[in-house]
Design a protein around this motif. Structure first.
Motif, PDB file in Angstrom:
ATOM      1  N   ARG A 133      42.448  27.382  37.365  1.00 47.91           N
ATOM      2  CA  ARG A 133      42.044  28.718  37.788  1.00 47.91           C
ATOM      3  C   ARG A 133      41.052  28.679  38.946  1.00 47.91           C
ATOM      4  O   ARG A 133      41.056  29.569  39.808  1.00 47.91           O
ATOM      5  CB  ARG A 133      41.479  29.485  36.594  1.00 47.91           C
ATOM      6  N   ALA A 134      40.216  27.644  38.989  1.00 45.61           N
ATOM      7  CA  ALA A 134      39.314  27.508  40.134  1.00 45.61           C
ATOM      8  C   ALA A 134      40.110  27.304  41.425  1.00 45.61           C
ATOM      9  O   ALA A 134      39.771  27.865  42.480  1.00 45.61           O
ATOM     10  CB  ALA A 134      38.358  26.341  39.908  1.00 45.61           C
ATOM     11  N   SER A 135      41.184  26.535  41.357  1.00 44.33           N
ATOM     12  CA  SER A 135      42.029  26.331  42.530  1.00 44.33           C
ATOM     13  C   SER A 135      42.702  27.627  42.951  1.00 44.33           C
ATOM     14  O   SER A 135      42.839  27.915  44.159  1.00 44.33           O
ATOM     15  CB  SER A 135      43.084  25.258  42.235  1.00 44.33           C
ATOM     16  N   MET A 136      43.126  28.424  41.984  1.00 45.24           N
ATOM     17  CA  MET A 136      43.718  29.721  42.313  1.00 45.24           C
ATOM     18  C   MET A 136      42.711  30.616  43.028  1.00 45.24           C
ATOM     19  O   MET A 136      43.049  31.327  43.986  1.00 45.24           O
ATOM     20  CB  MET A 136      44.227  30.398  41.028  1.00 45.24           C
ATOM     21  N   ALA A 137      41.452  30.582  42.599  1.00 39.98           N
ATOM     22  CA  ALA A 137      40.422  31.381  43.252  1.00 39.98           C
ATOM     23  C   ALA A 137      40.197  30.920  44.688  1.00 39.98           C
ATOM     24  O   ALA A 137      40.063  31.739  45.608  1.00 39.98           O
ATOM     25  CB  ALA A 137      39.120  31.312  42.455  1.00 39.98           C
ATOM     26  N   VAL A 138      40.159  29.611  44.899  1.00 38.57           N
ATOM     27  CA  VAL A 138      39.952  29.083  46.256  1.00 38.57           C
ATOM     28  C   VAL A 138      41.116  29.471  47.163  1.00 38.57           C
ATOM     29  O   VAL A 138      40.920  29.881  48.317  1.00 38.57           O
ATOM     30  CB  VAL A 138      39.778  27.555  46.205  1.00 38.57           C
ATOM     31  N   LEU A 139      42.343  29.367  46.669  1.00 48.33           N
ATOM     32  CA  LEU A 139      43.500  29.745  47.473  1.00 48.33           C
ATOM     33  C   LEU A 139      43.478  31.236  47.812  1.00 48.33           C
ATOM     34  O   LEU A 139      43.835  31.636  48.925  1.00 48.33           O
ATOM     35  CB  LEU A 139      44.787  29.393  46.724  1.00 48.33           C
ATOM     36  N   ALA A 140      43.051  32.061  46.862  1.00 50.80           N
ATOM     37  CA  ALA A 140      42.944  33.497  47.131  1.00 50.80           C
ATOM     38  C   ALA A 140      41.924  33.767  48.232  1.00 50.80           C
ATOM     39  O   ALA A 140      42.162  34.580  49.139  1.00 50.80           O
ATOM     40  CB  ALA A 140      42.560  34.243  45.854  1.00 50.80           C
ATOM     41  N   ALA A 141      40.776  33.081  48.166  1.00 55.52           N
ATOM     42  CA  ALA A 141      39.747  33.262  49.195  1.00 55.52           C
ATOM     43  C   ALA A 141      40.261  32.806  50.558  1.00 55.52           C
ATOM     44  O   ALA A 141      40.043  33.484  51.576  1.00 55.52           O
ATOM     45  CB  ALA A 141      38.491  32.498  48.814  1.00 55.52           C
ATOM     46  N   LEU A 142      40.957  31.667  50.608  1.00 57.56           N
ATOM     47  CA  LEU A 142      41.494  31.188  51.880  1.00 57.56           C
ATOM     48  C   LEU A 142      42.486  32.178  52.471  1.00 57.56           C
ATOM     49  O   LEU A 142      42.481  32.436  53.687  1.00 57.56           O
ATOM     50  CB  LEU A 142      42.169  29.827  51.669  1.00 57.56           C
ATOM     51  N   ALA A 143      43.354  32.736  51.639  1.00 66.73           N
ATOM     52  CA  ALA A 143      44.336  33.703  52.134  1.00 66.73           C
ATOM     53  C   ALA A 143      43.656  34.911  52.768  1.00 66.73           C
ATOM     54  O   ALA A 143      44.051  35.382  53.844  1.00 66.73           O
ATOM     55  CB  ALA A 143      45.258  34.135  50.995  1.00 66.73           C
ATOM     56  N   LEU A 144      42.586  35.405  52.125  1.00 65.13           N
ATOM     57  CA  LEU A 144      41.908  36.593  52.639  1.00 65.13           C
ATOM     58  C   LEU A 144      41.086  36.284  53.888  1.00 65.13           C
ATOM     59  O   LEU A 144      40.954  37.134  54.776  1.00 65.13           O
ATOM     60  CB  LEU A 144      41.013  37.184  51.550  1.00 65.13           C
ATOM     61  N   LEU A 145      40.545  35.088  53.967  1.00 68.59           N
ATOM     62  CA  LEU A 145      39.774  34.726  55.161  1.00 68.59           C
ATOM     63  C   LEU A 145      40.681  34.509  56.361  1.00 68.59           C
ATOM     64  O   LEU A 145      40.315  34.829  57.498  1.00 68.59           O
ATOM     65  CB  LEU A 145      38.950  33.471  54.888  1.00 68.59           C
ATOM     66  N   LEU A 146      41.882  33.980  56.125  1.00 70.36           N
ATOM     67  CA  LEU A 146      42.807  33.730  57.223  1.00 70.36           C
ATOM     68  C   LEU A 146      43.608  34.969  57.609  1.00 70.36           C
ATOM     69  O   LEU A 146      43.950  35.154  58.777  1.00 70.36           O
ATOM     70  CB  LEU A 146      43.760  32.591  56.843  1.00 70.36           C
ATOM     71  N   LEU A 147      43.911  35.814  56.621  1.00 67.49           N
ATOM     72  CA  LEU A 147      44.689  37.040  56.880  1.00 67.49           C
ATOM     73  C   LEU A 147      43.976  38.234  56.242  1.00 67.49           C
ATOM     74  O   LEU A 147      44.422  38.780  55.230  1.00 67.49           O
ATOM     75  CB  LEU A 147      46.102  36.899  56.294  1.00 67.49           C
ATOM     76  N   PRO A 148      42.854  38.652  56.811  1.00 70.33           N
ATOM     77  CA  PRO A 148      42.076  39.733  56.186  1.00 70.33           C
ATOM     78  C   PRO A 148      42.731  41.098  56.362  1.00 70.33           C
ATOM     79  O   PRO A 148      42.822  41.625  57.469  1.00 70.33           O
ATOM     80  CB  PRO A 148      40.734  39.662  56.942  1.00 70.33           C
ATOM     81  N   SER A 149      43.219  41.660  55.267  1.00 69.39           N
ATOM     82  CA  SER A 149      43.814  42.998  55.292  1.00 69.39           C
ATOM     83  C   SER A 149      43.949  43.496  53.866  1.00 69.39           C
ATOM     84  O   SER A 149      43.901  42.722  52.901  1.00 69.39           O
ATOM     85  CB  SER A 149      45.192  42.984  55.961  1.00 69.39           C
ATOM     86  N   ALA A 150      44.132  44.807  53.738  1.00 69.96           N
ATOM     87  CA  ALA A 150      44.340  45.398  52.415  1.00 69.96           C
ATOM     88  C   ALA A 150      45.644  44.895  51.798  1.00 69.96           C
ATOM     89  O   ALA A 150      45.742  44.707  50.576  1.00 69.96           O
ATOM     90  CB  ALA A 150      44.354  46.917  52.521  1.00 69.96           C
ATOM     91  N   VAL A 151      46.670  44.647  52.627  1.00 67.90           N
ATOM     92  CA  VAL A 151      47.954  44.141  52.121  1.00 67.90           C
ATOM     93  C   VAL A 151      47.768  42.752  51.512  1.00 67.90           C
ATOM     94  O   VAL A 151      48.319  42.443  50.453  1.00 67.90           O
ATOM     95  CB  VAL A 151      48.991  44.102  53.262  1.00 67.90           C
TER      96      VAL A 151
END
Length: 387
Positions: A133-151
């Motif tokens: 679950r920690a890895s899932m959280a890190v991947l979620a953060a990376l996705a939002l930092l690289l592609l910041p949007s509501a979508v």
């Protein structure tokens, strides 16, 4: 019901977890309106779905005692004090343009860094207890930092649910407690139908009419409908809706969020600040009412709609696994927001970092109340400008 919850709304400092403690003390220990097991089951329902968990729990307790009118009275009493305080704060936002006011705003932005860091720290320990679950959280953060949007935020939540369904089957199972609410299934289905209709229909309606009031309602409703994991997670959702659109300057947004830490009641009343800061009186008050109703309505519709079905649904292992994945994704969303916009907007010098670190230590190590840390940090900002 209104008076009971009004008193709680005036005195409930400390955030959603503390609010749940206040509610337990009032309605389980003192008034004995429900058993410990039934209260735990109700909290589990509020945690399972989007929305402000403490407000949803209070609303459901009101429904238990007084039907739908009792639920609405409970919500109004719990929400009104902090909403009025945030409305007043918004109409004083124009004082923050220069001098001491600018120093106070900068101090509030720095305390926002500490508050969100504290939320990430606490939620990560509870919601990401293993490497998966920690890895899932890190991947979620990376996705939002690289592609910041509501979508991206919506996609991250959906991906977390799917990953949890596949990877997070292990964990404690639901107990045997029952809520026992006398809400008819057809009424629950009607509430869920209204929730879906507003979520899908408000956006196209706002575009078709060009109405700013409808656009404000849609942005607030969408944020309230997608907030898993507690009040702090609403920050990135609201920031994406209100700051890039030009409705609210970034400095005003973060200052208002910091003020929200110092008032009692639910953090979601930050929406009243955002609605009010867009116009002078009385338009600001109207905007506050629209944003406030918009952000709370989805959570209230969802919990009312789920009351007849929760006892059976929560025992499904697949539902519990998906929720574990969603909660891990929520930690990643908040971690990304801690960096952008909060850190990037507030921390510019070593002195800024020192103040934010001291505020974090005051919250986490010394366990000072959030309102006191907000006041002290705002004062430090004002003094730094004066010197």
């Amino acid at each position: 019901m209104l008076l009971i919850f009004l008193r709680l709304g005036l005195t409930s400092f400390g955030g959603p977890v503390a609010h749940l403690g206040y509610l337990r003390g009032e309605f389980v220990a003192r008034r004995r309106w429900m058993s410990e097991a039934a209260y735990a089951d109700l909290v589990a329902l509020a945690q399972f779905m989007p929305g402000p968990a403490s407000s949803q729990t209070g609303f459901a307790i009101g429904v238990l005692r007084g039907g739908l009118p009792g639920g609405l009275a409970a919500w109004l009493g719990f929400t009104l004090p902090s909403a009025l305080l945030m409305l007043l704060a918004a109409h004083g936002a124009g004082l923050a343009g220069s001098g001491t006011g600018a120093g106070i705003v900068h101090g509030l932005k720095l305390v926002a860094v500490a508050v969100v860091a504290q939320a990430v720290w606490g939620m990560a320990g509870t919601l990401c207890p293993d490497r998966r679950r920690a890895s899932m959280a890190v991947l979620a953060a990376l996705a939002l930092l690289l592609l910041p949007s509501a979508v991206t935020q919506v996609a991250v939540i959906l991906a977390g649910a799917a990953a949890g369904f596949v990877l997070c089957r292990e964990g404690p199972q639901a107990g045997d407690a029952r809520l026992g609410f006398r809400v008819r299934p057809r009424d629950g289905l009607a509430a869920l139908g209204v929730f879906a209709a507003l979520l899908l229909g408000l956006g196209p309606l706002a575009i078709a009419t060009g109405s700013h009031a409808l656009a404000l309602a849609e942005a607030s409703y969408r944020a309230g409908a997608l907030v898993f994991g507690g009040g702090h997670v609403v920050l990135p959702l609201l920031e994406r809706a209100f700051v890039p659109s030009g409705w609210i300057p970034a400095d005003t947004f973060l200052a208002g969020y910091a003020v929200a830490q110092a008032v009692p009641g639910p953090l979601f009343t930050f929406a009243a600040f955002l609605g009010a800061a867009q116009g002078s009186w009385p338009n600001g008050a109207l905007g506050a009412g629209i944003a406030l109703a918009g952000i709370f309505l989805p959570g209230l519709l969802l919990i009312y709609g789920m009351l007849p079905f929760w006892d059976g649904f929560r025992r499904r292992p697949a539902a519990q696994a998906a929720l574990r994945g969603v909660n891990a994704a929520v930690v990643g969303i908040l971690l990304a927001a801690l960096f952008d916009p909060i850190w990037t907007s507030a921390v510019h010098t070593p002195a800024d970092f020192a103040v934010a670190l001291a505020a974090f230590a005051a919250l986490v190590l010394w366990r000072l109340p959030a309102w006191l840390v907000v006041v002290l940090t705002a004062a430090a900002g004002a003094i730094s400008v004066a010197l």
